[in-house]
Motif scaffolding. Structure first.
Motif, short mmCIF file in Angstrom:
data_model
loop_
_atom_site.label_atom_id
_atom_site.label_comp_id
_atom_site.label_asym_id
_atom_site.label_seq_id
_atom_site.Cartn_x
_atom_site.Cartn_y
_atom_site.Cartn_z
N GLY A 78 -8.81 8.82 3.33
CA GLY A 78 -7.59 9.14 4.05
C GLY A 78 -7.80 10.27 5.03
O GLY A 78 -8.91 10.46 5.55
N ILE A 79 -6.74 11.01 5.28
CA ILE A 79 -6.88 12.16 6.19
C ILE A 79 -7.68 13.26 5.50
O ILE A 79 -7.62 13.41 4.28
CB ILE A 79 -5.50 12.68 6.61
N PRO A 80 -8.44 14.04 6.24
CA PRO A 80 -9.16 15.15 5.61
C PRO A 80 -8.18 16.21 5.10
O PRO A 80 -7.08 16.37 5.64
CB PRO A 80 -10.03 15.70 6.75
N ALA A 81 -8.58 16.92 4.07
CA ALA A 81 -7.69 17.94 3.50
C ALA A 81 -7.31 18.99 4.53
O ALA A 81 -6.17 19.47 4.54
CB ALA A 81 -8.37 18.59 2.28
N ASP A 82 -8.25 19.33 5.42
CA ASP A 82 -7.92 20.34 6.43
C ASP A 82 -7.03 19.77 7.54
O ASP A 82 -6.62 20.50 8.45
CB ASP A 82 -9.18 20.98 7.02
N GLY A 83 -6.75 18.48 7.50
CA GLY A 83 -5.83 17.88 8.46
C GLY A 83 -4.43 17.69 7.89
O GLY A 83 -3.54 17.14 8.57
N VAL A 97 6.32 15.62 -1.46
CA VAL A 97 5.04 15.08 -1.01
C VAL A 97 4.22 14.68 -2.24
O VAL A 97 4.11 15.46 -3.20
CB VAL A 97 4.26 16.09 -0.16
N THR A 98 3.64 13.50 -2.20
CA THR A 98 2.73 13.03 -3.25
C THR A 98 1.36 12.82 -2.63
O THR A 98 1.25 12.22 -1.56
CB THR A 98 3.24 11.72 -3.87
N LEU A 99 0.34 13.33 -3.29
CA LEU A 99 -1.03 13.22 -2.79
C LEU A 99 -1.81 12.18 -3.59
O LEU A 99 -1.61 12.01 -4.79
CB LEU A 99 -1.75 14.56 -2.88
N ASP A 100 -2.69 11.49 -2.89
CA ASP A 100 -3.61 10.55 -3.52
C ASP A 100 -4.98 10.85 -2.92
O ASP A 100 -5.30 10.41 -1.82
CB ASP A 100 -3.17 9.12 -3.22
N ALA A 101 -5.79 11.64 -3.63
CA ALA A 101 -7.02 12.15 -3.03
C ALA A 101 -8.27 11.81 -3.83
O ALA A 101 -9.36 12.27 -3.48
CB ALA A 101 -6.92 13.67 -2.86
N GLY A 102 -8.14 11.04 -4.89
CA GLY A 102 -9.33 10.65 -5.64
C GLY A 102 -10.11 11.85 -6.14
O GLY A 102 -9.57 12.77 -6.73
N ALA A 103 -11.42 11.85 -5.86
CA ALA A 103 -12.28 12.95 -6.32
C ALA A 103 -11.99 14.25 -5.60
O ALA A 103 -12.38 15.33 -6.08
CB ALA A 103 -13.74 12.56 -6.12
N ASP A 104 -11.30 14.20 -4.46
CA ASP A 104 -11.01 15.40 -3.67
C ASP A 104 -9.65 15.99 -4.00
O ASP A 104 -9.06 16.71 -3.18
CB ASP A 104 -11.07 15.05 -2.17
N TYR A 105 -9.14 15.69 -5.19
CA TYR A 105 -7.77 16.11 -5.51
C TYR A 105 -7.60 17.63 -5.51
O TYR A 105 -6.56 18.14 -5.08
CB TYR A 105 -7.33 15.52 -6.86
N GLY A 134 -7.61 -1.11 8.10
CA GLY A 134 -7.33 0.16 7.46
C GLY A 134 -8.57 0.72 6.80
O GLY A 134 -9.60 0.05 6.71
N PRO A 135 -8.51 1.95 6.35
CA PRO A 135 -9.67 2.54 5.67
C PRO A 135 -9.97 1.79 4.38
O PRO A 135 -9.06 1.35 3.68
CB PRO A 135 -9.24 3.98 5.40
N ALA A 136 -11.24 1.65 4.08
CA ALA A 136 -11.64 0.96 2.85
C ALA A 136 -11.25 1.80 1.64
O ALA A 136 -11.43 3.02 1.63
CB ALA A 136 -13.14 0.71 2.86
N GLY A 137 -10.69 1.15 0.64
CA GLY A 137 -10.34 1.86 -0.58
C GLY A 137 -11.55 2.15 -1.43
O GLY A 137 -12.64 1.60 -1.20
N PRO A 138 -11.38 2.99 -2.43
CA PRO A 138 -12.51 3.30 -3.31
C PRO A 138 -12.92 2.08 -4.11
O PRO A 138 -12.10 1.22 -4.45
CB PRO A 138 -11.95 4.40 -4.22
N GLY A 139 -14.21 1.98 -4.41
CA GLY A 139 -14.73 0.85 -5.18
C GLY A 139 -15.86 1.30 -6.07
O GLY A 139 -16.23 2.48 -6.11
N GLY A 140 -16.39 0.37 -6.83
CA GLY A 140 -17.51 0.68 -7.71
C GLY A 140 -17.15 0.62 -9.18
O GLY A 140 -18.03 0.66 -10.03
N GLY A 141 -15.84 0.57 -9.47
CA GLY A 141 -15.40 0.53 -10.85
C GLY A 141 -14.82 -0.82 -11.19
O GLY A 141 -15.46 -1.86 -10.98
N LEU A 142 -13.61 -0.84 -11.70
CA LEU A 142 -12.95 -2.09 -12.02
C LEU A 142 -12.72 -2.90 -10.74
O LEU A 142 -12.51 -2.33 -9.67
CB LEU A 142 -11.60 -1.82 -12.70
#
Length: 636
Positions: A146-151, A166-174, A479-487
């Motif tokens: 998504g957008i960078p945290a500094d943005g 505001v709700t955030l969805d930042a994955g590993a960068d939470y 759109g930006p690719a979502g996270p993958g590698g798991g389920l």
């Protein structure tokens, strides 16, 4: 002249009450006309529908069914009784009827719009447009996808942060995203008690999506900081969408959300938070589907189950679950995406009736790329119409007291609690994820559902039913690719989408789609039903049915087939009686004209020896269509 009393009900009082047994006898008569012999409970069972999770929807619910369980329990007292009285009152344990006494009756549910994109400027433009036109909170994707945290400051430029949660969805960068938002609150002098946000820390949800293991201690530290300084900010999100999007059932989604919540409670307590404070740091996210009753029951059951967890932790009054419902990505289609508007409307209604605190309606073109302004407008206006014109939020728990909804809530809660206990025995959610238990369970569930989809027992309007081959594709910016590698992420339309993609490639290469000739025999009354069935079936695979002339006979079949341009395939469509009379001769004529494979629309065995294969209600449509494309030489 007889004058009726004006109380409006006395007329019905003149008649004796009907009994359950009388109704069953009427059902027996209806079944007998359709060739089925069943009596009593068996007749009622014949009209029942099997759901996932071992649940059954019966054709009739009365006080008899719900009253039978009034003193029972489901899975370690998890669900309680299947009555409105047992469900309690809104704002009181077990919170089945709502987490707050007023429910959403004061101002409706929170209309939460999702903002996906990597450019803070464009995200800001969309956010302001949404807030000016009915959206009440924002859901931002931040970090790697998504957008960078500094943005974040630029993306929220012009947004009144004391008014818009505001709700955030930042994955590993939470952690980075959360601190950027909290710093922005301080910079803009938003009073801590005025800030309302969900920071979106979800280490286990991220692990489910990507396979990347994150330290729960960091999330606990963030929650401890938030609990002490920001009274209306929640640090952690229990996101059940990864399990829903991997093909999980409603009970599996609930059970895994419970396991996630319990894992977070343990981490928060280890991090120094008391039970009540820890419970206050969690928000739960669930999928809302077009199965409205199952969605209503799921949200009600989720609150009841979480209240049971809170009770076991010694804080029963703090067990009100904060819920965010999102219209299901799994149900969205890429073909005929306009139908998604109808699906999301039903899902939004179900989420509201089920008592969700916040509802996100995904735009109808969500699976095609970045939604455009029109799609976003339709998405937010879906909630607005339901709230402002349909007045859906004026009554708290409007489905409560329905025999069906109460029973389904109880049975679903019981199934979910049983699966939750299985996960706990496997070492909790971390252990169940890493051992493969979760992946295997969800894969089994999706495999069973995939069979129903392939056989069109679970129809997909516009895809497996009533497809439109002449439809112009809807194109969106990727759109930006979502996270993958798991389920994995599954979609209901994926098998049919693969078939349609083959057809599209063939169209591009040759200028026409693969074609099959429909050989309708006899008058319209004889062939219409089966010709319509066959036409829908083959179009679901991107195969164009040629049905001209409307009807053929042995003398005209060869000429009609030769003129059709069909690619070696023909389907006989008529009644069983006409099959006996004409199928053999018509089949021979079609073969002489070059048809290499003949299908018959109807029961297997009819006109045996004249045709090669059969298509019928309940056949594996995906397998049949894939085989037909293979025989036509359409590349996979």
């Amino acid at each position: 002249m007889t004058v009726l009393p004006d109380d409006g009900l006395s007329l019905a009082a003149e008649f004796p009450d009907a009994t359950h047994e009388q109704w069953q006898r009427l059902v027996e008569g209806v079944l007998r006309k359709s060739g089925k012999e069943a009596s009593g409970e068996a007749a009622e069972d014949a009209l029942s529908t099997q759901l996932e999770d071992g649940l059954t929807t019966r054709p009739l619910y009365t006080a008899r069914e719900t009253g039978a369980n009034a003193n029972g329990d489901t899975g370690a007292n998890a669900a309680g009784a299947a009555t409105a009285d047992a469900a309690g009152f809104p704002g009181f344990a077990p919170f089945t009827r709502g987490g707050r006494p007023e429910g959403t009756s004061v101002s409706g549910w929170d209309v939460r719009q999702r903002l996906a994109g990597t450019d803070p400027v464009r995200v800001n433009e969309a956010a302001l447009a949404d807030l000016e036109n009915g959206t009440t909170s924002l859901w931002l994707t931040v970090g790697r996808t998504g957008i960078p945290a500094d943005g974040l400051a630029r993306a929220l430029d012009g947004v009144y942060l004391d008014l818009a949660p505001v709700t955030l969805d930042a994955g590993a960068d939470y952690a980075e995203a959360a601190r950027a938002l909290l710093a922005l609150y301080a910079e803009r002098e938003v009073a801590p008690e005025a800030a309302r946000a969900s920071l979106g820390a979800d280490p286990l949800g991220h692990e489910a999506r990507t396979g990347e293991v994150l330290d729960l201690a960091e999330a606990a530290a963030l929650a401890r900081e938030t609990a002490g300084a920001w009274p209306h900010v929640r640090a952690l999100t229990v996101d059940a969408l990864p399990y829903h999007e991997a093909g999980g059932s409603a009970a599996e989604e609930l059970g895994l959300s419970l396991a996630t919540g319990v894992a977070y409670l343990r981490a928060l307590e280890d991090g120094g938070l008391g039970v009540e404070a820890a419970l206050g740091q969690l928000e739960f996210r669930y999928a809302a589907t077009a199965d409205q009753f199952l969605t209503i029951a799921k949200l009600r059951a989720a609150r009841r189950l979480w209240a049971r967890v809170a009770e076991a932790c010694g804080a029963p009054e703090a067990g009100a679950q904060r819920q965010h419902a999102v219209t299901s990505p799994v149900m969205m289609t890429r073909r005929d995406p306009w139908v998604n508007m109808l699906r999301t409307t039903v899902a939004c209604m179900a989420a509201g009736v089920g008592g969700a605190d916040s509802v996100t309606v995904l735009p109808f073109d969500n699976e095609l790329g970045l939604p455009d302004a029109f799609a976003r407008r339709i998405a937010r206006n879906t909630s607005t119409i339901l709230l402002e014109e349909s007045h859906l939020a004026r009554v708290i728990d409007p489905a409560g007291g329905s025999y069906y909804v109460e029973q389904l809530t109880t049975e679903l809660a019981g199934a979910a609690w049983e699966f939750f206990q299985t996960v706990e025995k496997a070492g909790g959610l971390p252990g169940a994820l890493r051992s493969g238990l979760v992946a295997e369970r969800l894969a089994t569930t999706w495999a069973a559902r995939s069979k129903k989809l392939a056989r069109r027992r679970e129809p997909i309007t516009g895809v497996s039913e009533f497809p439109l081959l002449s439809e112009k594709p809807v194109v969106r910016e990727p759109g930006p690719a979502g996270p993958g590698g798991g389920l994995p992420r599954v979609r209901r339309d994926e098998a049919y989408e693969a078939l349609r993609a083959r057809s599209d490639a063939h169209l591009t290469a040759t200028g026409h789609r693969p074609r099959v000739f429909l050989a309708a025999l006899g008058p319209a009354a004889a062939h219409t039903a089966r010709a319509t069935f066959a036409s829908n079936l083959f179009q679901a695979g991107g195969i164009e049915p040629v049905h001209d002339p409307v009807s053929v006979d042995p003398a005209s079949a060869a000429e009609a087939y030769a003129a059709s341009g069909a690619d070696g395939m023909a389907v006989l469509c008529s009644s069983d009686a006409l099959y006996e009379e004409q199928a053999g001769a018509v089949a021979a004529a079609l073969r002489s004209a070059g048809a290499t494979t003949l299908f018959l629309a109807g029961k297997p065995g009819t006109a045996e020896g004249s045709v090669d294969e059969y298509v019928f209600a309940g056949c594996d449509a995906v397998a049949v269509l894939s085989s037909v494309l293979d025989r036509m030489g359409v590349a996979s």
